[in-house]
Design a protein around this motif. Structure first.
Motif, short mmCIF file in Angstrom:
data_model
loop_
_atom_site.label_atom_id
_atom_site.label_comp_id
_atom_site.label_asym_id
_atom_site.label_seq_id
_atom_site.Cartn_x
_atom_site.Cartn_y
_atom_site.Cartn_z
N UNK A 1 -5.16 32.43 -35.69
CA UNK A 1 -4.25 31.68 -36.41
C UNK A 1 -4.42 30.34 -36.30
N UNK A 2 -3.65 29.41 -36.92
CA UNK A 2 -3.92 27.89 -37.03
C UNK A 2 -3.90 27.28 -35.68
N UNK A 3 -3.33 27.86 -34.47
CA UNK A 3 -3.17 27.46 -33.30
C UNK A 3 -4.23 28.06 -32.24
N UNK A 4 -5.12 27.25 -31.38
CA UNK A 4 -6.21 27.88 -30.55
C UNK A 4 -5.63 28.80 -29.91
N UNK A 5 -6.07 29.83 -29.52
CA UNK A 5 -6.10 31.08 -28.65
C UNK A 5 -4.91 31.73 -29.25
N UNK A 6 -4.30 31.52 -30.32
CA UNK A 6 -3.37 32.16 -30.98
C UNK A 6 -3.90 33.03 -32.16
N UNK B 1 -0.41 37.28 -30.87
CA UNK B 1 -0.98 37.41 -29.36
C UNK B 1 -1.45 36.03 -28.91
N UNK B 2 -1.53 35.69 -27.82
CA UNK B 2 -2.24 34.66 -27.27
C UNK B 2 -3.17 35.07 -26.41
N UNK B 3 -4.48 34.84 -26.47
CA UNK B 3 -5.69 35.26 -25.75
C UNK B 3 -5.99 33.91 -24.85
N UNK B 4 -6.28 34.06 -23.54
CA UNK B 4 -6.87 33.10 -22.72
C UNK B 4 -7.90 33.76 -21.77
#
Length: 171
Positions: A95-100, A120-123
């Motif tokens: 997506x345009x947002x990091x980790x998203x 989803x957010x991956x960290x």
């Protein structure tokens, strides 16, 4: 590509619904499954298109603050006939947002499988630990289930489902 196994002791699902009386919240631990992903040193997915995964949990693990309501919910879901809820990750793109990431796949509930797409957010929690969080809205009528009545409460058909997953890299 590395396989990350979901840690059932540290991974949770939450379900929130509205009713004509009060909000309803239930949680479950014991999520099981795996994720096949490739991460860069920055913790971002590298091979987004090749990422796959599977998650499932037993419906009888859902718990709220009301044991009677829990029993009634399991009966209406027909947890003996449909003991698990399952998700299959089939596609993922940044997506345009990091980790998203926009994740697409299938959700199977109450014997019906339907496509679902959400963020989803991956960290990267540690070098060998992957965190995954996300929220989705589901209309249970799309899964062949009418909004239940739990005690005196009439539950609305849309429910909010959140996941909080910790997955450990396999050797």
């Amino acid at each position: 590509m590395a396989r990350y196994r979901i840690d059932p002791t540290r991974s949770r699902i939450g379900i929130a619904a509205s009713s004509n009386i009060h909000p309803i919240h239930a949680e479950a631990d014991g999520l099981e499954g795996w994720l096949d992903v490739e991460l860069g040193d920055d913790g971002l997915l590298v091979a987004e298109g090749d990422s796959k995964g599977r998650v499932e949990f037993r419906v009888d693990r859902l718990r709220s603050e009301n044991l009677l309501a829990d029993r009634q919910l399991r009966r209406q879901i027909d947890s003996r006939k449909f003991p698990t809820i399952e998700g299959e990750l089939r596609s993922i793109e940044r997506d345009t947002v990091d980790h998203q990431y926009r994740a697409g796949g299938d959700v199977t509930f109450h014997g019906i499988t339907r496509p679902q797409e959400d963020l989803l957010v991956f960290t990267l929690e540690r070098p060998d630990e992957l965190g995954v969080t996300g929220t989705s809205i589901f209309d249970i009528r799309h899964y062949g289930m009418q909004p239940p009545r739990i005690l005196l409460a009439k539950v609305e058909p849309e429910v909010r489902v959140t996941i909080d997953i910790i997955a450990i890299k396999e050797d």
